[in-house]
Scaffold this active site. Structure first.
Site, PDB file in Angstrom:
ATOM      1  N   SER A   1      16.204  26.512  23.978  1.00  0.00           N
ATOM      2  CA  SER A   1      15.606  25.651  25.013  1.00  0.00           C
ATOM      3  C   SER A   1      14.130  25.347  24.764  1.00  0.00           C
ATOM      4  O   SER A   1      13.554  24.504  25.435  1.00  0.00           O
ATOM      5  CB  SER A   1      15.793  26.267  26.390  1.00  0.00           C
TER       6      SER A   1
ATOM      7  N   LYS B   1       9.595  29.641  29.457  1.00  0.00           N
ATOM      8  CA  LYS B   1       9.516  28.199  29.689  1.00  0.00           C
ATOM      9  C   LYS B   1       8.057  27.789  29.819  1.00  0.00           C
ATOM     10  O   LYS B   1       7.173  28.625  29.951  1.00  0.00           O
ATOM     11  CB  LYS B   1      10.248  27.827  30.996  1.00  0.00           C
TER      12      LYS B   1
END
Lengths: 150, 418
Positions: free
Chosen positions: A70, A107
């Protein structure tokens, strides 16, 4: 103390341990019978220490290993090691190690119109909006990514 | 003023830093060989799990309440402790590291102790992930009580015990058996004499205290009255004795396994001596059987040996410890625990040489030990060892629930899915 190579045999190498004495430490450049002394002699003991470069606050710094895709656009790939500093205040656009409902994730932190988002760096993933019902915390801020080139 | 900083449920908190899914869930940590409960999270305490309980007796309770069980991971706890202590050290004038999870700080000259302590607590929690409580008072014994109050009765985790009236109230609430340094025997004696609380203890004649509880007891009473008798020991003193011992994962009667374990523990003691630049002249070896197993023959073997010349060389100490083991070993017993203690410790410069010293080459052995230390430091523990330490380690500890060494091994790093 220093290890010196004493003898290199076919199967074994022998080493000896040497305690540096004060009079052995070079204070001036060595006497050279002829020619110019090496200008590098004064600097022989200096070397780069990667740890000093990467770790700014050792008490608050941890390493984690990542797996997944990701964050590939932020150059974070499976098997990379991230350096996490817990002492830094997380800011907009920092990459963070966060905990959502007890699960770790990495993230990019984003503040958008008063809302908090955890944004992936891969178009196949969608950003996570942090809501009040979520149990959310920033565990630490990522300061470096260690990626093997071979 | 003195501040006592104490980590909350330290071992359980260390595990939780890397397992945020266990927030608000019960955790227990078991001793070597997964024997007894040695640490509990608040949730486990609330379920009635007691300190020191043998784990096998509470297995059903563990399962029924989904208690998360961990084997002791000293590599992790040691590293986390170093982080906490290092943060404290950088933020105080003086520090006495009292144990793996407690430290006294010099708070003299600090005006707003409460605020300073709260900030420090916040910093330790933010940087290391470990929650701490801080008690501040004029003496160590009172700081201990202040810490107890901070942990149990405050939200902020900080408590300043300075006001005379509040000290009196705190002492009245404090049973004598939970006072610093008061063991079960003293507590029983005090209770029988009608002394129930710390306050009662401060009201009796000091001569009586000295007679019944020695000069240490008297010092404690004075500390409770606000007179400092135990100053901060900011320089680490060399240890008076060093003990290395373990229980076997599987009890054994084999001499070879015992001698391997004894060799390793003797080597470990020697390493520790060399690290603090000291030597020891007394070596004690002990072996014993499983006290919890009434079916087996019970035996406790113990011997004390003296070295002519104090030493810290692995081979000398191992040799002597093995000589001791030979004398106390009995073939008809099954052994659960063995250990080596070295004592009569003196700094290396003060070692007295013996006139009749039979060892010819002491200096050579010294070089040998330092080479071994050096190589083992760079290449990994026990890469180079005295052969009696063995290689198979059948007696290894049982640690079935060991968490990864998140902070000290590359292969054990926290893994995160992204």
């Amino acid at each position: 103390m220093k290890i010196h190579n004493l003898h290199k045999g076919k199967d074994f190498s022998f080493y000896t341990l040497k305690q540096l004495q004060l009079d052995e430490i070079k204070l001036a450049e060595p006497m050279v019978p002829a020619g110019f002394p090496s200008p590098a002699d004064d600097f022989v003991e200096m070397e780069l220490n990667i740890h000093d470069y990467i770790v700014k606050n050792k008490d608050a710094t941890f390493c984690v290993k990542v797996e997944g895709t990701s964050m590939t656009k932020a150059d974070i790939h499976s098997g990379d090691i991230l350096i996490v500093d817990r002492s830094l205040e997380p800011e907009h656009h920092n990459i963070v190690l966060a905990v959502i409902d007890g699960e770790f994730t990495v993230k990019r932190l984003a503040v958008n119109e008063g809302s908090l988002y955890l944004s992936p760096e891969n178009d196949n993933f969608t950003p996570i909006k942090i809501t009040e019902e979520m149990d959310f915390l920033v565990w630490g801020v990522i300061t470096h990514i260690i990626h093997k080139a071979i | 003023m003195i501040a006592l900083v104490d980590c909350n449920n330290f071992y359980a908190s260390c595990e939780r830093v890397f397992r945020p899914d266990l927030e608000n869930k019960p955790i227990v940590v078991l001793s070597n060989n997964d024997g007894c409960v040695i640490a509990r999270s608040n949730e486990a305490k609330a379920l009635g799990i007691k300190m020191g309980e043998p784990a096998f007796k509470r297995k059903d309770v563990f399962e029924k309440n989904k208690i998360n069980i961990f084997s002791t991971n000293f590599a992790l706890y040691g590293d986390m402790s170093n982080r906490v202590m290092s943060i404290l050290k950088a933020n105080a004038v003086g520090i006495e590291i009292y144990s793996i999870d407690e430290a006294f700080l010099d708070f003299s000259g600090i005006k707003n102790e409460n605020k300073v302590a709260e900030d420090l607590r916040e910093k330790v929690k933010q940087w290391s992930g470990i929650p701490v409580s801080i008690g501040i008072a004029p003496t160590k014994a009172l700081a201990k009580i202040a810490n107890h109050i901070a942990k149990k009765h405050t939200k902020s985790g900080v408590f300043v015990l300075e006001d005379k009236a509040i000290i009196k109230k705190a002492l009245q609430f404090m049973p004598v058996d939970s006072l610093w340094g008061v063991g079960r025997r003293y507590a029983k004696m005090l209770n029988q004499s009608g002394i129930q609380t710390a306050y009662d203890l401060t009201q009796v004649e000091e001569s009586w205290v000295k007679k019944r509880m020695s000069v240490m007891g008297l010092k404690l009473v004075q500390e409770l009255k606000g007179i400092s008798c135990f100053p901060l020991e900011t320089t680490t003193q060399a240890k008076k004795n060093i003990c290395t011992s373990r229980s076997f994962g599987k009890p054994t009667k084999e001499y070879k396994q015992l001698s391997e374990a004894i060799s390793i523990f003797a080597a470990r003691c020697s390493e520790k001596l060399r690290k603090q630049k000291c030597s020891a002249s007394e070596i004690r070896v002990f072996i014993y059987t499983n006290l919890y197993n009434p079916k087996h023959k019970q035996y406790y073997g113990y011997i004390k040996l003296n070295l002519d010349v104090a030493s810290n060389e692995s081979n000398i100490i191992i040799k002597e410890a093995l000589r001791g083991l030979k004398m106390i070993y009995r073939e008809d017993c099954i052994y659960k625990k063995v250990g080596v203690i070295v004592s009569k410790i003196v700094p290396n410069q003060q070692v007295q040489l013996s006139l009749f010293d039979e060892m010819q080459n002491r200096p050579k052995y010294r070089v040998l030990s330092s080479v071994m230390d050096m190589i083992n430091r760079t290449m990994g523990r026990d890469k180079l060892r005295i052969a009696t330490q063995g290689f198979d380690r059948k007696w290894r500890m049982r640690e079935e629930q060991l968490s990864p060494c998140y902070t000290t091994k590359w292969d054990d790093l926290l893994k995160v899915k992204v």
